[in-house]
Scaffold this motif. Structure first.
Motif, short mmCIF file in Angstrom:
data_model
loop_
_atom_site.label_atom_id
_atom_site.label_comp_id
_atom_site.label_asym_id
_atom_site.label_seq_id
_atom_site.Cartn_x
_atom_site.Cartn_y
_atom_site.Cartn_z
N PHE A 259 90.82 -20.09 107.11
CA PHE A 259 91.71 -20.33 105.88
C PHE A 259 92.85 -20.54 106.63
O PHE A 259 93.73 -19.67 107.10
CB PHE A 259 91.59 -19.10 105.12
CG PHE A 259 92.48 -19.12 103.95
CD1 PHE A 259 91.79 -19.30 102.50
CD2 PHE A 259 93.90 -19.19 103.64
CE1 PHE A 259 92.74 -19.32 101.28
CE2 PHE A 259 94.58 -19.19 102.57
CZ PHE A 259 93.99 -19.20 101.32
N ILE A 260 93.62 -21.49 106.30
CA ILE A 260 94.96 -22.17 106.84
C ILE A 260 96.04 -22.20 105.49
O ILE A 260 95.75 -22.86 104.73
CB ILE A 260 94.88 -23.39 107.51
CG1 ILE A 260 93.85 -23.39 108.61
CG2 ILE A 260 96.29 -23.80 107.82
CD1 ILE A 260 94.32 -22.29 109.69
N HIS A 261 97.17 -21.64 105.87
CA HIS A 261 98.03 -21.84 104.86
C HIS A 261 99.47 -21.99 105.56
O HIS A 261 99.69 -21.59 106.83
CB HIS A 261 98.19 -20.47 104.12
CG HIS A 261 98.59 -19.28 104.73
ND1 HIS A 261 99.86 -19.02 105.10
CD2 HIS A 261 97.96 -18.51 105.26
CE1 HIS A 261 99.73 -17.87 105.98
NE2 HIS A 261 98.65 -17.14 105.91
N LYS A 265 103.67 -16.09 102.43
CA LYS A 265 103.41 -15.21 101.14
C LYS A 265 101.86 -15.11 100.81
O LYS A 265 101.33 -14.63 100.07
CB LYS A 265 104.30 -15.66 100.13
CG LYS A 265 105.56 -15.17 99.87
CD LYS A 265 106.12 -15.61 98.67
CE LYS A 265 107.68 -15.06 98.47
NZ LYS A 265 108.17 -15.38 97.29
N MET A 266 101.35 -16.48 101.52
CA MET A 266 99.76 -16.54 101.34
C MET A 266 98.89 -15.90 102.32
O MET A 266 97.57 -15.91 102.21
CB MET A 266 99.23 -18.05 101.10
CG MET A 266 99.85 -18.82 99.94
SD MET A 266 99.57 -20.47 100.09
CE MET A 266 97.76 -20.31 99.73
N ALA A 267 99.34 -14.88 103.04
CA ALA A 267 98.64 -14.48 104.29
C ALA A 267 97.53 -13.28 103.67
O ALA A 267 96.41 -13.17 103.98
CB ALA A 267 99.60 -13.57 105.02
N PHE A 268 97.98 -12.81 102.51
CA PHE A 268 96.89 -12.01 101.94
C PHE A 268 95.93 -12.42 100.81
O PHE A 268 94.87 -12.01 100.52
CB PHE A 268 97.51 -10.64 101.06
CG PHE A 268 97.62 -9.49 102.22
CD1 PHE A 268 96.57 -8.67 102.26
CD2 PHE A 268 98.52 -9.01 103.04
CE1 PHE A 268 96.54 -7.68 103.19
CE2 PHE A 268 98.58 -8.14 104.03
CZ PHE A 268 97.65 -7.52 104.26
N THR A 316 89.94 -24.71 106.24
CA THR A 316 90.07 -25.03 104.97
C THR A 316 91.57 -24.67 104.72
O THR A 316 92.08 -23.56 104.80
CB THR A 316 89.42 -24.16 104.09
OG1 THR A 316 87.99 -24.64 104.31
CG2 THR A 316 89.56 -24.08 102.57
N VAL A 317 92.37 -25.72 104.74
CA VAL A 317 93.97 -25.71 104.53
C VAL A 317 94.23 -25.84 103.09
O VAL A 317 93.84 -26.55 102.28
CB VAL A 317 94.61 -27.06 105.05
CG1 VAL A 317 95.93 -26.73 105.16
CG2 VAL A 317 94.11 -27.14 106.71
N VAL A 318 94.96 -24.56 102.72
CA VAL A 318 95.33 -24.49 101.11
C VAL A 318 96.88 -24.84 101.11
O VAL A 318 97.71 -23.96 101.76
CB VAL A 318 95.06 -23.04 100.57
CG1 VAL A 318 95.46 -23.02 99.09
CG2 VAL A 318 93.73 -22.90 100.79
N SER A 319 97.26 -25.83 100.67
CA SER A 319 98.58 -26.44 100.58
C SER A 319 99.19 -26.40 99.16
O SER A 319 98.69 -26.62 98.20
CB SER A 319 98.67 -27.91 101.26
OG SER A 319 99.96 -28.25 100.94
#
Ligand code: PA5
Length: 438
Positions: A259-261, A265-268, A316-319
């Protein structure tokens, strides 16, 4: 609101064949008509709708907790912790000076140092406790609760402390329910058919999230909207696209999903996602191993491996298309640092170019990416994303032919720990494990 882009799969894009979509559609039917594995744990499907009726009470108690406290201590582990932590980190400022009530999490490990440091931190701060455990018997939160309940009672007296404790647990089973009833704490019930890792939109997550001042109604609305949107049985359904791609990659030997961000702030959210997929899929010697990385930070640590290490990874990159904050890089007269070529560009533009360059580089190196784009990060989109991943996870589990709603493997370490600690009832296990120790 959320789109799935499979154009960074490179050669793997052609592996995402129609067969996957047919299987996903069947799995979706099985899920919705409740005839599949773990069908007694499907309360999460309609949870957001059902929680609407409980909003006034959750908000009332959240306001009570936050108005009487500088710190609300949220005690829980696994599914009784990660969702609230994910929302809190994603939706509040990095540096908490600006917020009225700080949420601090405890009971998610067994560290004396953590407990002592937290006790010191709380020395001159008013605090309250929300203790969360579905089973009501989990050791880590039970230990932390004993410790901080004692501190609370010493500070405020037993009668007043009672007004500062809220328990979230089973309606009748478990030590925490017993304790809450005996002591007369305010309490919330976790429904039988909602498993821990699917419980963020129940009082498990909603109470601490509301205590942090986050709009939980918008969060539920986001999940309700997602349920409507992703109910489609078309191939274009973003859930179908994601599930088909990750399963095609798995079948092609890619057994690690990162899981890539690009937003710290999306680390959790990544931690929550790891539990969701790890506990749901990882059984019967099957399942994609869920991992995560935060870019660009980890491009300077894990980037080398992702680019050139063993080729068993996909991302899976969440942008987030529109960040909450953005500003332009200033121009300087002397350009001593050589950065004037970036002046007038915004920080987010640079971040997005880093993402674009990385997507292409990793695809070229044989580490393909599924790109998920969401418009912005707010309470509504958080709820939307939660439901997107929950449904994706359930359907992926059915494709793997495992029960995505149990976690039998979690008991193994507990059994050994109880045996080593000589817990009453574990006498035979204690004897057996002692023989294995030198
Ligand atoms: O998803 C799960 O069921 C688990 O990770 C649990 O959430 C975790 O073990 C904590 O359990 P409990 O809420 O019973 O204390």
């Amino acid at each position: 609101m959320l789109t799935v882009d499979l154009s960074y799969l490179g050669n793997y894009e052609k592996k995402v064949g129609n067969g996957y979509f047919e299987r996903i559609k069947k799995a979706h039917e099985v899920l919705e008509n409740k005839s599949g594995k773990g069908n007694d744990f499907l309360g999460w499907l309609e949870l957001a709708n059902e929680m609407k009726a409980h909003l006034p009470e959750i908000k009332r108690v959240a306001t009570k907790l936050s108005s009487q406290s500088h710190v609300v201590l949220v005690i829980g582990i696994g599914g009784s912790y990660l969702g609230a932590k994910a929302a809190y980190e994603a939706l509040t400022p990095h540096f908490k000076n600006a917020i009225d009530t700080e949420i601090i999490f405890a009971g998610h490990q067994i560290s004396g140092e953590y407990m002592q440091d937290l006790k010191d931190y709380l020395k001159d701060k008013d605090f309250s406790i929300n203790v969360i455990s579905k089973s009501g018997t989990t050791t880590e939160p039970a230990l932390a609760f004993r410790f901080f309940k004692t501190l609370l009672e010493e500070r405020y007296g037993k009668a007043n402390a009672k007004d500062r404790i809220v328990a979230t647990t089973d309606k009748e089973k478990g030590a925490l329910r017993y304790l809450a009833n005996q002591e007369g704490y305010d309490s919330f019930v976790i429904a039988d058919d909602v498993g821990g890792r699917y419980s963020v939109l129940s009082p498990v997550g909603l109470l601490p999230i509301a205590a942090a001042g986050i709009d939980i109604e918008a969060m539920l609305d986001g999940a309700i909207k997602a349920r409507e949107t992703f109910n489609s049985r078309e191939k274009s359904n973003p859930v179908y696209q994601y599930v088909a791609a990750r399963n095609a990659l798995y079948d092609s030997g890619k057994n690690v999903e990162l899981f890539i961000h690009y937003e710290p702030k999306m680390a959790f959210i990544a931690e929550w996602w790891k539990q969701l997929f790890g506990e749901s899929e990882g059984k019967e010697n099957k399942g994609i191993y869920p991992s995560s990385a935060g870019f660009t930070t980890d491009l300077h640590s894990l980037g080398q491996y992702i680019q050139e290490g063993e080729r068993h990874l996909f991302e899976t990159v969440v942008s987030i298309k529109k960040p909450k904050e953005d500003f332009k890089i200033p121009k300087t007269a002397d350009d001593l640092d050589g950065l004037n070529y970036l002046s007038d560009l915004s920080v987010d533009t640079i971040n997005k170019q880093a993402m674009q360059g990385t997507l292409l580089a990793h695809m070229d190196g044989g580490a393909p990416s599924i790109l998920l784009e969401i418009d912005e990060m707010n309470a509504f989109s958080f709820g939307y994303l939660v439901y997107f991943f929950e449904l994706s996870c359930a359907l992926s589990g059915y494709l793997l032919d495992v029960n995505p709603f149990d976690q039998p493997g979690v008991e193994a370490y507990k059994k050994n720990m109880f045996a080593l600690l000589e817990k009453p009832g574990f006498e035979a296990e204690t004897k057996a494990i002692k023989k294995r120790l030198k």
